[in-house]
Write an enzyme that holds these catalytic residues in place. Sequence first.
Site, PDB file in Angstrom:
ATOM      1  N   ARG A 148      71.546  72.102  13.987  1.00  0.00           N
ATOM      2  CA  ARG A 148      71.374  70.181  14.611  1.00  0.00           C
ATOM      3  C   ARG A 148      72.565  69.506  14.938  1.00  0.00           C
ATOM      4  O   ARG A 148      73.972  70.142  14.838  1.00  0.00           O
ATOM      5  CB  ARG A 148      71.343  69.517  13.029  1.00  0.00           C
ATOM      6  N   LYS A 176      73.231  71.485   5.728  1.00  0.00           N
ATOM      7  CA  LYS A 176      72.883  70.977   4.225  1.00  0.00           C
ATOM      8  C   LYS A 176      72.829  71.338   2.868  1.00  0.00           C
ATOM      9  O   LYS A 176      72.978  72.258   2.833  1.00  0.00           O
ATOM     10  CB  LYS A 176      70.971  70.519   4.841  1.00  0.00           C
ATOM     11  N   HIS A 249      66.792  67.692  18.065  1.00  0.00           N
ATOM     12  CA  HIS A 249      65.709  68.622  17.904  1.00  0.00           C
ATOM     13  C   HIS A 249      64.919  69.510  19.453  1.00  0.00           C
ATOM     14  O   HIS A 249      64.932  70.533  18.639  1.00  0.00           O
ATOM     15  CB  HIS A 249      65.008  68.443  16.893  1.00  0.00           C
ATOM     16  N   ARG A 252      66.656  72.622  19.105  1.00  0.00           N
ATOM     17  CA  ARG A 252      66.617  73.666  18.029  1.00  0.00           C
ATOM     18  C   ARG A 252      65.222  73.669  17.350  1.00  0.00           C
ATOM     19  O   ARG A 252      65.212  75.297  17.696  1.00  0.00           O
ATOM     20  CB  ARG A 252      66.777  72.845  16.464  1.00  0.00           C
ATOM     21  N   HIS A 275      67.840  77.700   6.940  1.00  0.00           N
ATOM     22  CA  HIS A 275      66.858  77.027   5.935  1.00  0.00           C
ATOM     23  C   HIS A 275      66.740  77.411   5.266  1.00  0.00           C
ATOM     24  O   HIS A 275      67.265  79.216   4.270  1.00  0.00           O
ATOM     25  CB  HIS A 275      65.488  77.461   6.675  1.00  0.00           C
ATOM     26  N   TYR A 284      57.309  77.897  13.106  1.00  0.00           N
ATOM     27  CA  TYR A 284      57.756  78.312  14.365  1.00  0.00           C
ATOM     28  C   TYR A 284      56.909  79.281  15.221  1.00  0.00           C
ATOM     29  O   TYR A 284      56.427  79.993  16.156  1.00  0.00           O
ATOM     30  CB  TYR A 284      59.024  78.706  14.602  1.00  0.00           C
TER      31      TYR A 284
END
Length: 306
Positions: A148, A176, A249, A252, A275, A284
């Site tokens: 990110r 995150k 993004h 990414r 993730h 994806y």
Amino acid sequence: MTPILEAIDEFLGHINVERGLAANTVAAYRRDLTTYAEFLSDRGICELGDVTEVEISEFVRERSRTAARSSVARALVSVRNLHSFAVGEHLADENPSEHISPPKLRQRLPKALTVDEVTRLLAAPDTSTPVGLRDAALLELLYSTGARVSEICALDLDEATAALADPDAGLKLLGKGNKERIVPLGSYARAAVDAYLVRARPGLAGVAKQPDHALLLNQRGQRLSRQSAWAVIQQAAGKAGLGTDVSPHSLRHSFATHLLSGGADLRAVQELLGHSSVATTQIYTLVTVDQLREVHAAAHPRARDQ
């Protein structure tokens, strides 16, 4: 009876301190719940125990008139988590949001660039200038790691030099929820970062009275912000002839799509992207399935229309 604003304050403190959610996530919760509290206040409801399914359903309907479905769904998640927290902390007896359904979302495939488009984007910065060298390092880092933009902007100098010192070492990223992960650093990214550190960063750092420990610096010698990084990508996209629909993004998404197209394992891509659930990464695979369908339709003798 617990005042709604008091419950919101306790909930935000909980997710910030005890759960350690990212500042941007906490800010999104705060915006959603402030809107929710204002909605209830307009209807004369100030106590948590006075809220029923009727008010929450009405809140969802009203938000749906002016906001995107994704925003409404996120707001409902915020409301649900608030009421669930309140029950767990004995601030309320029941959760009136349990049976409220969010609006159905259209599944949108991530916007991925082709390999040729990525190559043109990465070649766009003018590496004869310090700022151009920095921009090249930023773009290479984003595509090499799939990080990110906030994770790259948050990198400190010592983290980058540690990764460069050992060819087999990866780059440590803080994602995150303050979760750390280590991602490989490709040769192109290594070369771009090394060129920036040798030929550009010392000059950028020398502008500031107090040196910043950030890896990527702006022209004032301070840490490059996410907004500035976005502007760098937009400028590079324009120069590369890719238009304005390119964001941090995009790199990414391209990173993940190109890995899966090349045969990478879904679980490995999940780890690289940071993730928490493989379900997030699975979107994806829809991109690559579409690509396979196109190849099949074009190449298989019995796939074409009769």
